[in-house]
Design a protein around this motif. Structure first.
Motif, PDB file in Angstrom:
ATOM      1  N   ALA A   1       0.819  -1.215   0.000  1.00  0.00           N
ATOM      2  CA  ALA A   1       0.000   0.000   0.000  1.00  0.00           C
ATOM      3  C   ALA A   1       0.856   1.270   0.000  1.00  0.00           C
ATOM      4  CB  ALA A   1      -0.932   0.000   1.208  1.00  0.00           C
ATOM      5  N   PHE A   2       1.948   1.236   0.732  1.00  0.00           N
ATOM      6  CA  PHE A   2       2.798   2.428   0.804  1.00  0.00           C
ATOM      7  C   PHE A   2       3.661   2.559  -0.453  1.00  0.00           C
ATOM      8  CE2 PHE A   2       2.457   2.975   5.582  1.00  0.00           C
ATOM      9  CZ  PHE A   2       1.953   4.256   5.493  1.00  0.00           C
TER      10      PHE A   2
ATOM     11  N   TYR B   1       8.419   2.061   8.100  1.00  0.00           N
ATOM     12  CA  TYR B   1       7.607   3.171   8.601  1.00  0.00           C
ATOM     13  C   TYR B   1       7.573   3.244  10.132  1.00  0.00           C
ATOM     14  CZ  TYR B   1       3.354   0.325   9.493  1.00  0.00           C
ATOM     15  OH  TYR B   1       2.460  -0.585   9.963  1.00  0.00           O
TER      16      TYR B   1
ATOM     17  N   VAL C   1      -3.252  -0.631  -2.770  1.00  0.00           N
ATOM     18  CA  VAL C   1      -4.018  -0.893  -1.547  1.00  0.00           C
ATOM     19  C   VAL C   1      -4.979  -2.027  -1.852  1.00  0.00           C
ATOM     20  CG1 VAL C   1      -5.482   0.085   0.248  1.00  0.00           C
ATOM     21  CG2 VAL C   1      -4.011   1.572  -1.091  1.00  0.00           C
TER      22      VAL C   1
ATOM     23  N   GLY D   1      -2.277  -3.011  11.365  1.00  0.00           N
ATOM     24  CA  GLY D   1      -2.273  -1.597  10.982  1.00  0.00           C
ATOM     25  C   GLY D   1      -3.510  -0.843  11.390  1.00  0.00           C
ATOM     26  N   LEU D   2      -3.826  -0.859  12.669  1.00  0.00           N
ATOM     27  CA  LEU D   2      -4.949  -0.055  13.160  1.00  0.00           C
ATOM     28  C   LEU D   2      -4.512   0.568  14.474  1.00  0.00           C
ATOM     29  CD1 LEU D   2      -8.051   0.428  12.461  1.00  0.00           C
ATOM     30  CD2 LEU D   2      -8.502  -1.225  14.258  1.00  0.00           C
ATOM     31  N   PRO D   3      -4.538   1.896  14.562  1.00  0.00           N
ATOM     32  CA  PRO D   3      -4.057   2.523  15.792  1.00  0.00           C
ATOM     33  C   PRO D   3      -5.057   2.356  16.929  1.00  0.00           C
ATOM     34  CG  PRO D   3      -4.951   4.182  14.326  1.00  0.00           C
ATOM     35  CD  PRO D   3      -5.046   2.874  13.595  1.00  0.00           C
TER      36      PRO D   3
ATOM     37  N   SER E   1      -1.199   9.285  17.243  1.00  0.00           N
ATOM     38  CA  SER E   1      -1.017   7.848  17.451  1.00  0.00           C
ATOM     39  C   SER E   1       0.459   7.578  17.147  1.00  0.00           C
ATOM     40  CB  SER E   1      -1.891   7.038  16.502  1.00  0.00           C
ATOM     41  OG  SER E   1      -1.352   7.056  15.194  1.00  0.00           O
TER      42      SER E   1
ATOM     43  N   ASN F   1       1.591   5.264  15.357  1.00  0.00           N
ATOM     44  CA  ASN F   1       1.674   4.988  13.916  1.00  0.00           C
ATOM     45  C   ASN F   1       1.866   6.274  13.121  1.00  0.00           C
ATOM     46  OD1 ASN F   1       1.326   2.286  14.267  1.00  0.00           O
ATOM     47  ND2 ASN F   1      -0.738   2.184  13.421  1.00  0.00           N
ATOM     48  N   GLU F   2       1.074   7.290  13.459  1.00  0.00           N
ATOM     49  CA  GLU F   2       1.188   8.535  12.698  1.00  0.00           C
ATOM     50  C   GLU F   2       2.535   9.210  12.962  1.00  0.00           C
ATOM     51  OE1 GLU F   2      -1.711  11.682  13.289  1.00  0.00           O
ATOM     52  OE2 GLU F   2      -0.747  12.900  11.736  1.00  0.00           O
TER      53      GLU F   2
ATOM     54  N   THR G   1       5.370   7.185  11.377  1.00  0.00           N
ATOM     55  CA  THR G   1       5.295   7.198   9.914  1.00  0.00           C
ATOM     56  C   THR G   1       5.739   8.553   9.378  1.00  0.00           C
ATOM     57  OG1 THR G   1       3.492   5.607   9.945  1.00  0.00           O
ATOM     58  CG2 THR G   1       3.808   6.824   7.910  1.00  0.00           C
TER      59      THR G   1
ATOM     60  N   ASN H   1      -6.479  -4.106  11.013  1.00  0.00           N
ATOM     61  CA  ASN H   1      -7.107  -3.210  10.047  1.00  0.00           C
ATOM     62  C   ASN H   1      -8.102  -4.004   9.193  1.00  0.00           C
ATOM     63  OD1 ASN H   1      -7.587  -1.654   7.618  1.00  0.00           O
ATOM     64  ND2 ASN H   1      -5.931  -0.337   8.305  1.00  0.00           N
TER      65      ASN H   1
ATOM     66  N   LEU I   1      -9.510  -3.391   6.339  1.00  0.00           N
ATOM     67  CA  LEU I   1      -9.603  -3.095   4.908  1.00  0.00           C
ATOM     68  C   LEU I   1      -9.614  -4.368   4.043  1.00  0.00           C
ATOM     69  CD1 LEU I   1      -9.824  -0.526   3.278  1.00  0.00           C
ATOM     70  CD2 LEU I   1      -7.357  -0.492   3.052  1.00  0.00           C
TER      71      LEU I   1
ATOM     72  N   ARG J   1       2.384  13.509   1.141  1.00  0.00           N
ATOM     73  CA  ARG J   1       1.232  12.778   0.592  1.00  0.00           C
ATOM     74  C   ARG J   1      -0.010  13.659   0.747  1.00  0.00           C
ATOM     75  NH1 ARG J   1       2.130   6.856   0.621  1.00  0.00           N
ATOM     76  NH2 ARG J   1      -0.055   6.541   1.171  1.00  0.00           N
TER      77      ARG J   1
ATOM     78  N   LEU K   1      -2.150   6.941  -5.260  1.00  0.00           N
ATOM     79  CA  LEU K   1      -2.702   5.800  -4.527  1.00  0.00           C
ATOM     80  C   LEU K   1      -4.220   5.909  -4.511  1.00  0.00           C
ATOM     81  CD1 LEU K   1      -1.834   3.653  -2.279  1.00  0.00           C
ATOM     82  CD2 LEU K   1      -2.218   5.502  -0.675  1.00  0.00           C
TER      83      LEU K   1
ATOM     84  N   GLY L   1      -6.450   3.916   7.005  1.00  0.00           N
ATOM     85  CA  GLY L   1      -6.938   3.652   8.360  1.00  0.00           C
ATOM     86  C   GLY L   1      -5.848   3.209   9.308  1.00  0.00           C
ATOM     87  N   MET L   2      -4.616   3.472   8.973  1.00  0.00           N
ATOM     88  CA  MET L   2      -3.494   2.953   9.752  1.00  0.00           C
ATOM     89  C   MET L   2      -2.984   3.954  10.794  1.00  0.00           C
ATOM     90  SD  MET L   2      -0.084   3.095  10.040  1.00  0.00           S
ATOM     91  CE  MET L   2       1.032   3.314   8.727  1.00  0.00           C
ATOM     92  N   CYS L   3      -3.122   5.264  10.533  1.00  0.00           N
ATOM     93  CA  CYS L   3      -2.463   6.221  11.420  1.00  0.00           C
ATOM     94  C   CYS L   3      -3.413   6.998  12.328  1.00  0.00           C
ATOM     95  CB  CYS L   3      -1.611   7.189  10.606  1.00  0.00           C
ATOM     96  SG  CYS L   3      -2.544   8.499   9.789  1.00  0.00           S
TER      97      CYS L   3
END
Ligand SMILES: Cc1cc2nc3c(=O)[nH]c(=O)nc-3n(C[C@H](O)[C@H](O)[C@H](O)COP(=O)(O)OP(=O)(O)OC[C@H]3O[C@@H](n4cnc5c(N)ncnc54)[C@H](O)[C@@H]3O)c2cc1C
Ligand code: FES
Lengths: 466, 283
Positions: A174-175, A184, A215, A239-241, A256, A258-259, A262, A399, A401, B45, B87, B222-224
Motif C-alpha cells: 500500500a505504501f 515506517y 491498496v 495496521g490499526l491505531p 497515534s 503509527n502517525e 510514519t 485493520n 480493509l 502525501r 494511490l 486507516g493505519m495512522c
C-alpha cells in the motif's frame, strides 16, 4: 575448559555515547569489530544439545554460525544464518534475544549469555560491507505465480522463499516503499533504512516484482489477485491505531504512534523542510505506553529537540513489554518514566493545542486474564503533566480493509485472520496469511517464522496440489 | 510513475486541473472517492478527490488549489511530467439513490470539483438535481459548464457580486429550503465554515445532509488515525469511514482546529520553496 571460557566476560557493544546520540538519528550500537566478535564467539560452549536453537523461532543453527565466527570464517557464518533467515542484519538488531535464544543459553544460568544477537549482526554487516551478495542460482521457472499482500518481514520472507523455488512472485504494498514496519515504524537510529533497502533490492535482483501504491481491498481485491495468481499470501500487519478514548484526544499535538513514526521515518519529517512532511516538535513530550513502539516514539521526540520526554505507563517496571535494550537506551538518554500512572484526559489551549495531560496514579491489584496484576486507579491522586506533544503508543489492532473486502476469509472476534498454525492456510481456498494480521502485534522474527511456514505450505500446494 | 496527459489552469492560475494516467485506479473509482498524490521523493502525501475518471482511457482527473508548498510543486509539473506516487481509489463511494424530492449539490471554491462527479451521479440515477456553486469572485469560479451539464438547475454565486447571485451559496440554499418543492438530500463540499453553515441550515428541516471532509492524511488506509474527526461523539477516520459523513453529526470546529495543525510549518516550507524557485530562475 568450561571454567576458562567463563572467565571471558560478555563483550560490551560499542555505542554512541548517550549525550551525543540523543540529538542525532545515527545508529546507536556501532557493531562489534572482528577481534571482539571472535572473542565473544569464543565464549560459546558449543553445546551438543544447544538450548539456544530451540529458543529461535526460525531454528537458526546458532552454535555453528558462532563457531565459524570464532574460526574467522565469516563467509560460512553468514551462509549458516541465511539457511534460516532472509533478514539477518535486521534480526540481529531488533529481535528480543533476551527472551529467546539468549534466555536459553547455558551460560545465562551462571552468568551472562553469549551475545548471539550481536554476533548475528556482526556476520550480517560483514557480508553487507562486501557489497553485492552472491545471487544463488535460480531453478527453472515452475510457471506458477504467487501474490503477496504486504511487504513487512512476513511478506518478504515468503517472497524470498518462493522465488528460490522457481515461482513467480509479486508483492503488493500500500505504501510507496517496501518494508512494512521496518521502514515506517522502527526508527533510523535503531534500524538504518539502507539495510531494509538492501534486503528489498536483493529480492528484486532475484526477480521478485514489487507493486507499490497498491491498496488491496481498494485498488484491487484479493479475489482479483486470485484470478491471476495461483496462491495469495496476506501479511498486512496490525495496521490499526489504538486510542485511549479519553476526553481531549483530538487536540493538536496528540498523535497515534503509527502517525508519529510514519511521519518521521517513512516521510522523513525529521528532515523537514528538506522533506515536505511536517511534524510537531514538542519541547515537553509525553508518550503513553511502554512497548518497543513507545520507546521508539520517545527517543524520536528527543532527537527532534524535546527537552523533556516522559513515558507514562499504567503498570510497573516489571510489566514493560519493550526489549530490555530499548528501555536501557531510553533511560541512558534521559527519558523519564512515570510508572503506575494513567492519563484520564487531555487539556488544551484556545487554539486547540494540547498543553497538559491529567493523570491518575495506579496500584497493582489482582492478576487479570493475562496473568499480570491489574492496575487499579487510586482515587484522588490526579495530577497534571505539562506538555506540548503527546504520542499514544498503547498497541495496535487489525485493520479491516482486507478482511471486510474478502468474502470467505474467517476472522476471530478481534478481527485477526484465522489460520491453521501448521500451514498458515486461511479458511479461503488458495489464500494463506501470517505475521501480525494473524497474531496481533508481535515481533519481526515471529512474522518471519510464520512466513516460513506458509511458504513451505504454498510450495507444497503449487507442486503437489495440496 | 503516473504521467500527466493533460493540464489546464483555472481561476487565474490559482487552481490547476491534471489528467493523470492511472489505469487501475480509473477502472475502480466511483463518485466521492479520492486519491493520495505525492510529487517526488521528498514530497508530502496529499489527498485529492477525483473530479472525473475515464476507465477506457485509463485516466483520472484531479483539481487542486495552489495553497502551499506541495500544491505549488504540483503546479510546476507539465504535460509529460509525472507524479511519483498516486494511490487509490480511497474512501467510501457516495451513496447514490433515487429520491422523491430534489437533491441539492453545493460546492464552494475547489469544492466544486468534489461535488461535480457526485452531482452527475445523482442526475444519472434519475433525481432532479439542483447545483449551487460559488466562489469569492467571478474569475475564481471553476467548472461552471460541467456543473451545468451535471444538473437540472444551476445557481451561481459570488461573494462580491461580480457574477451570478451576489452572496453566499447558503443564501441560495435558503431560498430552496423556503420553497415549495420538498428537498430530499443535500450534499456539500468546500470550506469548512460553508459546510458547517449548510448543515446548520438543513438540520431544523431534518433534511439528510452529506458533507465531504478534507482532513489531513498520511496513509489513507486507516493505519495512522491522523485523519480522525468526531462524528456523533465518536472518532471516525476520514480516509476509510469517509470522506463523506452526516453533516448533522460532524464536529466542524474540531475539524477546523486539526486542519490548522501545521500552519506555521506550511508557511516555512512555502517561503523556502519560493526562495528556491527564485534562485533557479536567476541561474
Ligand atoms: C515502532 C515499532 C517498533 C517495533 N520494534 C520491534 C522490535 O524491536 N523487535 C521486534 O521483533 N518487533 C518489533 N516491532 C514489531 C514488528 O515490527 C512486527 O511484529 C512485524 O513487522 C510484523 O510483520 P508483518 O510482516 O506481519 O507486518 P508489517 O511489518 O506490519 O507489514 C505489513 C505491510 O503491509 C502493508 N499493507 C497493509 N495493508 C495493506 C493492504 N490493504 N494492501 C497492501 N499492503 C498493505 C503495510 O503498509 C505494511 O507495509 C515493532 C513494531 C513497531 C510498530
Ligand atoms: S490517513 Fe491515516 S488513518 Fe486516515
Amino acid at each position: 575448559m568450561g571454567d576458562k571460557k567463563d572467565r571471558i566476560p560478555r563483550q560490551p557493544m560499542p555505542e554512541q555515547p548517550p549525550e551525543q546520540r540523543r540529538r542525532n538519528f545515527d545508529e546507536v550500537p556501532l557493531g562489534y569489530p572482528p577481534e571482539i566478535a571472535q572473542r565473544e564467539a569464543g565464549r560459546c560452549l558449543q553445546c551438543k544439545n544447544p538450548a539456544c536453537v530451540s529458543g529461535c523461532p526460525v531454528g537458526i543453527d546458532i552454535p555453528r554460525f558462532i563457531r565459524h565466527i570464532r574460526e574467522g570464517d565469516f563467509t560460512k557464518a553468514i551462509a549458516t544464518l541465511k539457511e534460516k533467515t532472509a533478514l539477518p542484519a535486521v534480526c540481529g538488531r531488533v529481535c528480543p534475544q533476551e527472551v529467546q535464544c539468549e534466555q536459553r543459553c547455558v551460560l545465562a544460568k551462571s552468568g551472562e549469555a553469549v551475545a548471539i544477537g550481536r554476533l548475528e549482526r556482526f556476520a550480517a554487516d560483514i557480508d553487507r560491507a562486501h557489497g553485492s551478495p552472491l545471487l544463488p542460482e535460480l531453478p527453472k521457472p515452475t510457471g506458477k505465480s504467487v501474490g503477496i499482500v504486504g511487504s513487512g518481514p512476513a511478506g518478504l520472507t515468503v517472497a524470498g522463499d518462493l522465488i528460490l523455488k522457481g515461482h513467480a512472485v509479486t508483492v503488493y504494498e500500500a505504501f510507496h516503499k517496501a518494508g512494512g514496519v521496518l521502514v515506517y515504524g522502527i526508527p533510523e537510529f535503531r534500524l538504518p533504512k539502507a539495510i531494509v533497502q538492501e534486503e528489498v533490492g536483493y529480492l528484486e535482483k532475484l526477480g521478485v516484482c514489487f507493486e507499490l501504491n497498491a491498496v488491496i481491498g481498494r485498488t484491487e481485491t484479493v479475489d482479483e489477485l486470485l484470478a491471476r495468481h495461483d496462491a495469495v499470501f496476506i501479511a498486512v500487519g496490525a495496521g490499526l491505531p489504538t486510542f485511549l478514548g479519553v476526553p481531549g484526544e483530538n487536540l493538536i499535538g496528540i498523535y497515534s504512534a503509527n502517525e508519529y513514526l510514519t511521519r518521521s521515518n517513512l516521510m522523513k519529517a525529521y528532515l523537514f523542510p528538506q522533506y515536505d512532511t511536517p511534524i510537531v516538535r514538542g519541547t515537553n513530550v509525553v508518550v503513553v505506553g511502554a512497548g518497543n513502539v513507545a520507546m521508539d516514539a520517545a527517543r524520536t521526540a528527543l532527537r527532534l529537540g524535546a527537552e523533556r520526554v516522559t513515558i507514562v505507563y499504567r503498570r510497573s517496571r516489571n510489566e514493560m513489554p519493550a526489549r530490555a535494550e530499548e528501555i536501557h537506551h531510553a533511560e541512558e538518554e534521559g527519558i523519564v518514566f512515570e510508572l503506575l500512572t494513567a492519563p484520564v484526559r487531555f487539556l488544551g489551549d484556545t487554539a486547540g493545542r494540547v498543553n497538559a495531560v491529567e493523570c491518575i496514579r495506579m496500584r497493582l491489584g489482582e492478576p487479570d486474564e493475562s496473568g499480570r496484576r491489574r492496575p487499579v486507579p487510586i482515587e484522588g491522586s490526579n495530577f497534571h503533566i505539562e506538555t506540548d506533544m503527546v504520542v499514544i503508543a498503547v498497541g495496535a489492532g487489525a485493520n479491516p480493509l482486507i478482511t471486510s473486502t474478502t468474502p470467505g476469509l474467517a476472522v476471530n472476534k478481534r478481527g485477526y485472520i484465522i489460520v491453521d498454525p501448521q500451514t498458515g492456510k486461511t479458511r479461503k481456498p488458495r489464500v494463506w496469511a501470517g505475521g501480525d494480521i494473524v497474531t496481533g502485534q508481535a515481533t519481526v522474527i515471529l512474522a518471519m517464522g510464520a512466513g516460513r511456514i506458509a511458504a513451505t505450505s504454498i510450495h507444497q500446494y503449487l507442486t503437489l496440489g495440496w | 510513475m503516473y504521467e500527466i496527459v493533460y493540464r489546464q489552469e483555472m481561476a487565474q492560475g490559482t487552481v490547476v486541473l491534471n489528467v493523470i494516467k492511472a489505469p487501475k485506479i480509473a477502472a475502480k473509482a466511483q463518485p466521492g472517492q479520492f486519491v493520495i498524490v505525492k510529487a517526488n521523493e521528498t514530497g508530502e502525501r496529499i489527498p485529492l478527490t477525483m473530479a472525473d475518471t475515464d476507465p477506457e482511457a485509463g485516466t483520472i482527473t484531479i483539481i487542486y488549489q495552489v495553497v502551499g508548498k506541495s500544491t505549488a510543486l504540483f503546479k510546476t509539473l507539465q504535460v509529460g511530467d509525472a507524479y511519483q506516487d498516486v494511490l487509490g481509489p480511497l474512501g467510501k463511494p457516495t451513496h447514490i439513490e433515487r429520491y422523491a424530492g430534489i437533491v441539492i449539490c453545493i460546492g464552494g471554491g475547489t469544492g466544486v470539483a468534489v461535488v461535480h462527479p457526485i452531482t452527475r451521479a445523482f442526475k444519472n440515477a434519475g433525481n432532479h438535481v439542483v447545483a449551487i456553486i460559488g466562489a469569492r469572485t467571478k474569475d475564481l469560479l471553476i467548472l461552471e459548464d460541467k456543473m451545468l451539464d451535471a444538473s437540472h438547475e444551476l445557481q451561481v454565486c459570488t461573494d462580491d457580486g461580480s457574477y451570478g447571485h451576489h452572496g453566499f451559496v447558503t443564501d441560495v440554499l435558503q431560498q430552496y429550503l423556503n420553497g415549495s418543492r420538498p428537498v430530499s438530500m443535500v450534499v456539500a463540499a468546500g470550506p469548512v465554515p460553508m459546510m458547517k453553515r449548510v448543515a446548520a441550515m438543513t438540520k431544523p428541516h431534518s433534511i439528510p445532509t452529506m458533507v465531504s471532509l478534507n482532513a489531513i492524511m498520511i496513509d489513507g488506509t486507516g493505519m495512522c488515525g491522523g485523519c480522525r474527526v468526531s462524528v456523533d461523539g465518536t472518532n471516525r477516520f476520514t480516509c476509510v469511514d469517509g470522506p463523506e459523513f452526516d453533516g448533522h453529526q460532524v464536529d466542524f470546529d474540531g475539524l477546523m482546529q486539526r486542519l490548522s495543525a501545521y500552519r506555521q510549518q506550511e508557511q516555512q516550507a512555502m517561503e523556502l520553496f519560493a526562495h528556491e524557485c527564485k534562485l533557479r530562475n536567476l541561474t
